[in-house]
Design an enzyme around this catalytic site. Structure first.
Site, short mmCIF file in Angstrom:
data_model
loop_
_atom_site.label_atom_id
_atom_site.label_comp_id
_atom_site.label_asym_id
_atom_site.label_seq_id
_atom_site.Cartn_x
_atom_site.Cartn_y
_atom_site.Cartn_z
N SER A 83 0.85 -1.19 0.00
CA SER A 83 0.00 0.00 0.00
C SER A 83 0.88 1.23 0.00
O SER A 83 2.04 1.18 0.44
CB SER A 83 -0.86 0.00 1.27
OG SER A 83 -1.52 1.25 1.44
N TYR A 96 -1.83 -1.44 10.17
CA TYR A 96 -1.90 -1.49 8.72
C TYR A 96 -0.61 -0.94 8.10
O TYR A 96 0.01 -1.57 7.24
CB TYR A 96 -3.11 -0.70 8.22
CG TYR A 96 -3.33 -0.81 6.74
CD1 TYR A 96 -4.05 -1.88 6.21
CD2 TYR A 96 -2.82 0.14 5.87
CE1 TYR A 96 -4.26 -1.99 4.84
CE2 TYR A 96 -3.03 0.04 4.50
CZ TYR A 96 -3.75 -1.03 3.99
OH TYR A 96 -3.93 -1.14 2.63
#
Length: 188
Positions: A83, A96
């Site tokens: 990401s 995350y």
């Protein structure tokens, strides 16, 4: 197959079934992921472990199941989804961001170990992508439920294009990475 990507037994069954059904394995695309938005001191152990297992340990399990077959045939492609938050942080997203940064460096490391065996390993780092997660469930044709502020925030996360990605745009990048056109691309 219905599988839990965080369980090694499910990965072993998935790879065995793929080999039996299709006679081979050329590509592993690790694309499961998720997160919990809150500050680190607010996390429960279960929430933290959920994100670690889904975003990082699942890749370990999948690669561990597929690599023996890739080594045996002296070829294979692995693409991991990381990401932009693995490169840049985001507020209230510690697990995350940490896992996606780990995926990026794990990808680089595995490329060094397995490149000599004919296996290429890369990752993609998409930003906000207009998926059902952002559209609501069941999926709506657009971000109909999002407020103007939410839409602006998601679009501004891509400072160059000022819009969210479409899923097929991410898929095209993955397809390139596993294609012969990318035969000298690994560890990226």
């Amino acid at each position: 197959l219905r599988s839990d990507v965080t369980l090694q037994a499910d990965w072993d069954r998935t790879i065995a079934t793929t080999l039996e059904r299709f006679g081979g394995l050329d590509i592993l695309y690790n694309n499961a992921g998720g997160g919990v938005r809150k500050k680190i001191h607010e996390f429960t152990d279960d929430e933290w472990n959920f994100v670690m297992n889904l975003n990082l340990n699942a890749i370990f399990c999948g690669v561990r199941a597929a690599i023996p077959h890739f080594l045996k045939q002296r070829s294979g492609n692995i693409v991991n989804t990381a990401s932009t938050f693995g490169l840049l942080a985001s507020e209230k997203y510690p697990a995350y961001c940490a896992t996606k940064a780990a995926v990026i460096n794990l990808t680089r490391q595995m490329a060094l170990d397995y490149g000599p065996g004919g296996i290429r390993i890369n990752c993609v780092c998409p930003g906000a992508t207009e998926t059902p997660r952002f559209r609501g469930f069941p999926p709506e044709p657009s971000l109909a439920r999002a407020t103007d502020e939410q839409r602006a925030r998601m679009a501004s996360s891509n400072r160059a294009l000022l819009r969210m990605a479409r899923p097929e745009e991410i898929a095209y990048g993955v397809l390139f990475l596993v294609s012969d056109e990318a035969s000298f691309v690994t560890g990226h």
